[in-house]
Write a protein that holds these residues in place. Sequence first.
Motif, mmCIF file in Angstrom:
data_model
loop_
_atom_site.group_PDB
_atom_site.id
_atom_site.type_symbol
_atom_site.label_atom_id
_atom_site.label_comp_id
_atom_site.label_asym_id
_atom_site.label_seq_id
_atom_site.Cartn_x
_atom_site.Cartn_y
_atom_site.Cartn_z
ATOM 1 N N PRO A 1 0.811 -1.241 0.000
ATOM 2 C CA PRO A 1 0.000 0.000 0.000
ATOM 3 C C PRO A 1 0.831 1.273 0.000
ATOM 4 N N ASP A 2 2.059 1.234 0.575
ATOM 5 C CA ASP A 2 2.927 2.410 0.581
ATOM 6 C C ASP A 2 3.805 2.508 -0.656
ATOM 7 N N GLY A 3 3.645 1.570 -1.587
ATOM 8 C CA GLY A 3 4.380 1.641 -2.843
ATOM 9 C C GLY A 3 5.681 0.878 -2.890
ATOM 10 N N ARG A 4 6.002 0.114 -1.863
ATOM 11 C CA ARG A 4 7.236 -0.676 -1.889
ATOM 12 C C ARG A 4 7.051 -1.897 -2.772
ATOM 13 N N PRO A 5 7.997 -2.191 -3.678
ATOM 14 C CA PRO A 5 7.841 -3.338 -4.594
ATOM 15 C C PRO A 5 7.782 -4.655 -3.827
ATOM 16 N N ILE A 6 6.903 -5.530 -4.261
ATOM 17 C CA ILE A 6 6.815 -6.880 -3.710
ATOM 18 C C ILE A 6 7.514 -7.819 -4.691
ATOM 19 N N PRO A 7 8.505 -8.579 -4.247
ATOM 20 C CA PRO A 7 9.212 -9.481 -5.163
ATOM 21 C C PRO A 7 8.242 -10.457 -5.829
ATOM 22 N N ARG A 8 8.463 -10.710 -7.114
ATOM 23 C CA ARG A 8 7.604 -11.632 -7.850
ATOM 24 C C ARG A 8 8.062 -13.064 -7.604
ATOM 25 N N GLY A 9 7.159 -13.900 -7.179
ATOM 26 C CA GLY A 9 7.444 -15.312 -7.010
ATOM 27 C C GLY A 9 7.120 -16.088 -8.274
ATOM 28 N N PRO A 10 7.097 -17.403 -8.206
ATOM 29 C CA PRO A 10 6.766 -18.210 -9.385
ATOM 30 C C PRO A 10 5.332 -17.955 -9.843
ATOM 31 N N VAL A 11 5.080 -18.161 -11.118
ATOM 32 C CA VAL A 11 3.755 -17.993 -11.702
ATOM 33 C C VAL A 11 3.102 -19.364 -11.839
ATOM 34 N N VAL A 12 1.849 -19.477 -11.384
ATOM 35 C CA VAL A 12 1.168 -20.768 -11.373
ATOM 36 C C VAL A 12 -0.197 -20.635 -12.041
ATOM 37 N N ALA A 13 -0.763 -21.797 -12.392
ATOM 38 C CA ALA A 13 -2.084 -21.817 -13.021
ATOM 39 C C ALA A 13 -3.175 -22.311 -12.081
ATOM 40 N N THR A 14 -2.813 -23.058 -11.040
ATOM 41 C CA THR A 14 -3.816 -23.639 -10.150
ATOM 42 C C THR A 14 -3.451 -23.360 -8.692
ATOM 43 N N LEU A 15 -4.436 -23.527 -7.841
ATOM 44 C CA LEU A 15 -4.204 -23.349 -6.413
ATOM 45 C C LEU A 15 -3.208 -24.376 -5.889
ATOM 46 N N GLN A 16 -3.326 -25.611 -6.329
ATOM 47 C CA GLN A 16 -2.417 -26.654 -5.854
ATOM 48 C C GLN A 16 -0.977 -26.360 -6.233
ATOM 49 N N GLU A 17 -0.763 -25.816 -7.440
ATOM 50 C CA GLU A 17 0.595 -25.435 -7.830
ATOM 51 C C GLU A 17 1.123 -24.340 -6.897
ATOM 52 N N GLY A 18 0.257 -23.386 -6.573
ATOM 53 C CA GLY A 18 0.670 -22.316 -5.679
ATOM 54 C C GLY A 18 1.025 -22.826 -4.293
ATOM 55 N N LEU A 19 0.224 -23.732 -3.766
ATOM 56 C CA LEU A 19 0.521 -24.309 -2.451
ATOM 57 C C LEU A 19 1.839 -25.077 -2.464
ATOM 58 N N THR A 20 2.105 -25.767 -3.559
ATOM 59 C CA THR A 20 3.363 -26.506 -3.674
ATOM 60 C C THR A 20 4.550 -25.554 -3.685
ATOM 61 N N MET A 21 4.440 -24.454 -4.449
ATOM 62 C CA MET A 21 5.531 -23.470 -4.483
ATOM 63 C C MET A 21 5.765 -22.867 -3.099
#
Length: 290
Positions: A212-232
């Motif tokens: 919210p204050d404009g500080r960049p958030i590092p980009r993590g891996p890109v996923v297509a499903t919730l399960q992929e995200g949980l695994t990452m």
Amino acid sequence: MEIRELECFLVLSEELHFGRAADRLYVSQSRVSQLLRSLESRVGGRLVERTSRRVRLTPLGERFLADLRPAYGALREAFERARADARGVDGVLRLGFAGTLSERLLDAVAAFRDEHPGCEVEVTELPLSDPFGAVRRAEVDAAIVLTPVREPDLAAGPVFSVEPVTLVVSARHPFAARAAVRAEDLAGCPVVGLADPAPRYWREAQSPAATPDGRPIPRGPVVATLQEGLTMAAVGRGGMLMCAATARHHRRADLAAVPVEGLPPSSLTLVWLPANRTARLDAFARVLTG
């Protein structure tokens, strides 16, 4: 206005051929010509130019078509909804959901079945990265998706299931031992992103690029499903933002769910194609948001 004349003009504007238009309308070519002349007489100008080589709309016809098509579509939708209401709520309602079918959603499906035993509900999981595709392809009648929804061709119901946002990280992550983290703390944690074809504004809402204050958030891996995200998240590649209910549903020993303070809450809505709205869908929406 005569509805048959309007239908004739709409079909002819699509086919640009009197013979094919006549076939679609189950009338003769001369009847198509008669209906068109009658409509042009009512309008007071030529809508179609016809030569030995081709058929095309006049500039007046183009403008008339642009105004008529959405109005005629709305008229057809109103008729179909009334006909469905007259028959009652029966048949099959196909629902899509992305992520998790929460306890509240399961309760809504059960309540809908109790109220309308003649209507079966089919539930399909959708890729988290493509929340709207199945609706547009008419593979489902409606989808339960995360907000915001800014799709001009889709209709959206009221917002429901408003939940605080939670960050899911590996149980070994430094944030795992905290009771909560601030939104600004996300500047120190890669956040899992979502893949195309989800629209950019929607992906940004689920995985913001800055605090919210404009500080960049590092980009993590890109996923297509919730399960992929949980695994990452479990293997320490980054944290995944989700609503508290989804985080509770996927509680695991290798993951930790940490509340995030300072981010807008997560919420759901029901989306559908306006042309595919039915009495079944209206009845389910009432149960879902009631």
